[in-house]
Design a protein around this motif. Structure first.
Motif, PDB file in Angstrom:
ATOM      1  N   VAL A  72       2.644 -17.349 -38.427  1.00  0.00           N
ATOM      2  CA  VAL A  72       3.897 -17.181 -37.687  1.00  0.00           C
ATOM      3  C   VAL A  72       3.622 -16.709 -36.262  1.00  0.00           C
ATOM      4  CG1 VAL A  72       6.147 -16.014 -37.650  1.00  0.00           C
ATOM      5  CG2 VAL A  72       5.045 -16.528 -39.857  1.00  0.00           C
ATOM      6  N   LEU A  73       4.258 -17.376 -35.310  1.00  0.00           N
ATOM      7  CA  LEU A  73       4.236 -16.956 -33.912  1.00  0.00           C
ATOM      8  C   LEU A  73       5.618 -16.428 -33.570  1.00  0.00           C
ATOM      9  CD1 LEU A  73       2.488 -20.077 -32.343  1.00  0.00           C
ATOM     10  CD2 LEU A  73       1.427 -17.909 -33.006  1.00  0.00           C
ATOM     11  N   ASP A  91       0.907 -21.388 -21.949  1.00  0.00           N
ATOM     12  CA  ASP A  91      -0.023 -20.433 -21.338  1.00  0.00           C
ATOM     13  C   ASP A  91      -0.998 -19.861 -22.364  1.00  0.00           C
ATOM     14  OD1 ASP A  91       1.119 -20.838 -18.871  1.00  0.00           O
ATOM     15  OD2 ASP A  91       2.239 -18.939 -18.853  1.00  0.00           O
ATOM     16  N   ASN A  92      -0.601 -19.863 -23.625  1.00  0.00           N
ATOM     17  CA  ASN A  92      -1.439 -19.325 -24.700  1.00  0.00           C
ATOM     18  C   ASN A  92      -1.962 -20.424 -25.622  1.00  0.00           C
ATOM     19  OD1 ASN A  92      -1.291 -16.208 -24.647  1.00  0.00           O
ATOM     20  ND2 ASN A  92       0.833 -16.844 -24.282  1.00  0.00           N
ATOM     21  N   GLU A  93      -1.932 -21.665 -25.155  1.00  0.00           N
ATOM     22  CA  GLU A  93      -2.270 -22.806 -26.009  1.00  0.00           C
ATOM     23  C   GLU A  93      -3.650 -22.686 -26.670  1.00  0.00           C
ATOM     24  OE1 GLU A  93      -2.106 -27.661 -25.897  1.00  0.00           O
ATOM     25  OE2 GLU A  93      -2.215 -26.563 -24.007  1.00  0.00           O
ATOM     26  N   SER A  94      -4.655 -22.298 -25.916  1.00  0.00           N
ATOM     27  CA  SER A  94      -6.006 -22.188 -26.498  1.00  0.00           C
ATOM     28  C   SER A  94      -6.053 -21.123 -27.580  1.00  0.00           C
ATOM     29  CB  SER A  94      -7.033 -21.867 -25.415  1.00  0.00           C
ATOM     30  OG  SER A  94      -7.144 -22.946 -24.520  1.00  0.00           O
ATOM     31  N   ALA A  95      -5.476 -19.966 -27.300  1.00  0.00           N
ATOM     32  CA  ALA A  95      -5.478 -18.877 -28.285  1.00  0.00           C
ATOM     33  C   ALA A  95      -4.654 -19.255 -29.519  1.00  0.00           C
ATOM     34  CB  ALA A  95      -4.929 -17.593 -27.654  1.00  0.00           C
ATOM     35  N   VAL A 107       1.204 -12.772 -38.507  1.00  0.00           N
ATOM     36  CA  VAL A 107       2.299 -12.855 -37.543  1.00  0.00           C
ATOM     37  C   VAL A 107       1.716 -12.415 -36.214  1.00  0.00           C
ATOM     38  CG1 VAL A 107       4.593 -12.044 -36.890  1.00  0.00           C
ATOM     39  CG2 VAL A 107       4.011 -12.298 -39.319  1.00  0.00           C
ATOM     40  N   LEU A 108       1.832 -13.288 -35.216  1.00  0.00           N
ATOM     41  CA  LEU A 108       1.311 -12.999 -33.886  1.00  0.00           C
ATOM     42  C   LEU A 108       2.441 -13.033 -32.865  1.00  0.00           C
ATOM     43  CD1 LEU A 108      -1.865 -15.284 -33.892  1.00  0.00           C
ATOM     44  CD2 LEU A 108      -1.768 -12.820 -34.293  1.00  0.00           C
ATOM     45  N   GLY A 109       2.498 -12.009 -32.041  1.00  0.00           N
ATOM     46  CA  GLY A 109       3.431 -12.007 -30.929  1.00  0.00           C
ATOM     47  C   GLY A 109       2.848 -12.818 -29.786  1.00  0.00           C
ATOM     48  N   VAL A 110       3.684 -13.611 -29.125  1.00  0.00           N
ATOM     49  CA  VAL A 110       3.246 -14.435 -27.998  1.00  0.00           C
ATOM     50  C   VAL A 110       3.774 -13.788 -26.720  1.00  0.00           C
ATOM     51  CG1 VAL A 110       3.253 -16.737 -26.948  1.00  0.00           C
ATOM     52  CG2 VAL A 110       3.355 -16.503 -29.443  1.00  0.00           C
ATOM     53  N   ASP A 111       2.875 -13.115 -26.017  1.00  0.00           N
ATOM     54  CA  ASP A 111       3.239 -12.479 -24.755  1.00  0.00           C
ATOM     55  C   ASP A 111       2.958 -13.426 -23.602  1.00  0.00           C
ATOM     56  OD1 ASP A 111       4.090 -10.087 -25.904  1.00  0.00           O
ATOM     57  OD2 ASP A 111       2.081  -9.239 -25.886  1.00  0.00           O
ATOM     58  N   LEU A 115      -1.928 -13.146 -27.110  1.00  0.00           N
ATOM     59  CA  LEU A 115      -1.339 -13.002 -28.433  1.00  0.00           C
ATOM     60  C   LEU A 115      -1.679 -11.609 -28.952  1.00  0.00           C
ATOM     61  CD1 LEU A 115      -2.414 -16.377 -30.117  1.00  0.00           C
ATOM     62  CD2 LEU A 115      -0.354 -15.890 -28.789  1.00  0.00           C
ATOM     63  N   HIS A 116      -0.808 -11.048 -29.752  1.00  0.00           N
ATOM     64  CA  HIS A 116      -1.112  -9.752 -30.391  1.00  0.00           C
ATOM     65  C   HIS A 116      -0.588  -9.780 -31.827  1.00  0.00           C
ATOM     66  CE1 HIS A 116       3.024  -9.029 -29.031  1.00  0.00           C
ATOM     67  NE2 HIS A 116       3.089  -8.204 -30.053  1.00  0.00           N
TER      68      HIS A 116
END
Length: 121
Positions: A72-73, A91-95, A107-111, A115-116
Motif C-alpha cells: 500500500v502506498l 518523483d518517487n518512481e524508482s523507490a 504501507v509506505l507514505g509517499v512524500d 517514501l517512509h
C-alpha cells in the motif's frame, strides 16, 4: 495499481493505474469497503494507492493488509490535486518500483522526495 480515489489520475508514467470508479463503477465504488478492495486488488497483484494514512491504524483494514500481504502506498494529503499526486508518484518512481518488487504486507507514505514506512496497527 489501484487508486482508492474516485478522481482520475492521468497515467503518464507508462504504468496501469485504475481508479475505484473505473473498477467498480461510480455508484458501487462508493459502497465498496476498504477490506473488500484491499483483498480484491491484492489478489490481482496490484499495488494499492490511497490518501488515508489511517488505513494502517484501523483494525479491520490493518488486518486485511496483513492477511492479504498487501502493498500500500499512501499519499497522505487530501488537499493535493490529481496532478500533484501524480507528481509525487513520478518523483518517487524508482523507490516505488523497488518497493513494489518486495512482498507485502507494507504501507509506505509517499512524500515529496521519499517514501517512509507507516506502522501497521
Amino acid at each position: 495499481m489501484l487508486h482508492r480515489s474516485r478522481h482520475r489520475v492521468p497515467s503518464r508514467a507508462g504504468r496501469a493505474l485504475t481508479t475505484m470508479d473505473e473498477r467498480y463503477g461510480p455508484t458501487r465504488s462508493q459502497r465498496v469497503t476498504d477490506v473488500e478492495w484491499i483483498t480484491e486488488a491484492t489478489n490481482r497483484g496490484e499495488v494499492l494507492i490511497c490518501k488515508d494514512r489511517a488505513i494502517a491504524k484501523r483494525p479491520l483494514e490493518a488486518e486485511a493488509i496483513r492477511h492479504n500481504a498487501a502493498r500500500v502506498l499512501v499519499i497522505a494529503s487530501a488537499q493535493l490535486t490529481s496532478s500533484e499526486m501524480l507528481r509525487r508518484l513520478l518523483d518517487n518512481e524508482s523507490a516505488i518500483g523497488r518497493a513494489a518488487r518486495n512482498p507485502g504486507p507494507f504501507v509506505l507514505g509517499v512524500d515529496v522526495a521519499k517514501l517512509h514506512r507507516i506502522q501497521l496497527r
